[in-house]
Write a protein that holds these residues in place. Structure first.
Motif, PDB file in Angstrom:
ATOM      1  N   ASN A 125      -3.362   1.474   4.617  1.00  0.00           N
ATOM      2  CA  ASN A 125      -2.042   1.052   5.228  1.00  0.00           C
ATOM      3  C   ASN A 125      -2.001   0.886   6.575  1.00  0.00           C
ATOM      4  N   PRO A 167       0.820  -1.068  -0.104  1.00  0.00           N
ATOM      5  CA  PRO A 167       0.128   0.125  -0.067  1.00  0.00           C
ATOM      6  C   PRO A 167       0.587   0.992   0.161  1.00  0.00           C
ATOM      7  N   THR A 176      -5.995  -5.005  -1.751  1.00  0.00           N
ATOM      8  CA  THR A 176      -4.613  -4.385  -2.229  1.00  0.00           C
ATOM      9  C   THR A 176      -4.280  -4.962  -3.563  1.00  0.00           C
ATOM     10  N   TYR A 181      -5.247  -7.745   2.124  1.00  0.00           N
ATOM     11  CA  TYR A 181      -4.157  -8.064   0.808  1.00  0.00           C
ATOM     12  C   TYR A 181      -4.693  -8.270  -0.535  1.00  0.00           C
TER      13      TYR A 181
END
Length: 121
Positions: A102, A8, A79, A76
């Motif tokens: 983040n 991130p 992400t 994730y």
């Protein structure tokens, strides 16, 4: 594990680079490679952890830890969706959102560590 924090952050710098250059630059390549490498290692870590934990015989706190880890996996995966969009030149989120995004992972990791140390049940 560090890629949960690093990717991130790399997206923030990649977004800035894209805004400056107007095209795909070296930070994009680095971010994609980091994400792919870490995703593969994450799959291995999850499989190994489940195998070592003996899936059915785990105490309650391990199930809580597993739930928190699955939330980190979802984070994730989100992400990864942002990395795929960025590869196409679409940065849908602001720097501020990415910074907060983040930090959410940091809180998740702290929660996992607390559960492991405290073993609440």
């Amino acid at each position: 594990m560090t890629s949960i924090f690093a990717v991130p952050r790399a997206l923030i710098y990649w977004k800035r680079e894209h805004d400056r250059l107007g095209e795909f630059g070296p930070l994009g390549d680095l971010t994609i490679r980091l994400y792919r490498f870490s995703a593969g290692l994450g799959v291995i870590a999850l499989a190994t952890g489940l195998w070592l934990g003996g899936l059915l015989a785990m105490p309650g706190w391990v199930w809580l830890k597993l739930g928190l880890v699955l939330l980190l996996v979802a984070h994730y995966a989100w992400t990864g969706a942002m990395v795929i969009a960025a590869r196409k030149g679409r940065f849908a989120y602001s720097d501020k959102f990415l910074r907060i995004f983040n930090e959410v992972s940091v809180l998740g990791v702290i929660a996992v560590l607390w559960v492991v140390i405290a073993k609440p049940f």
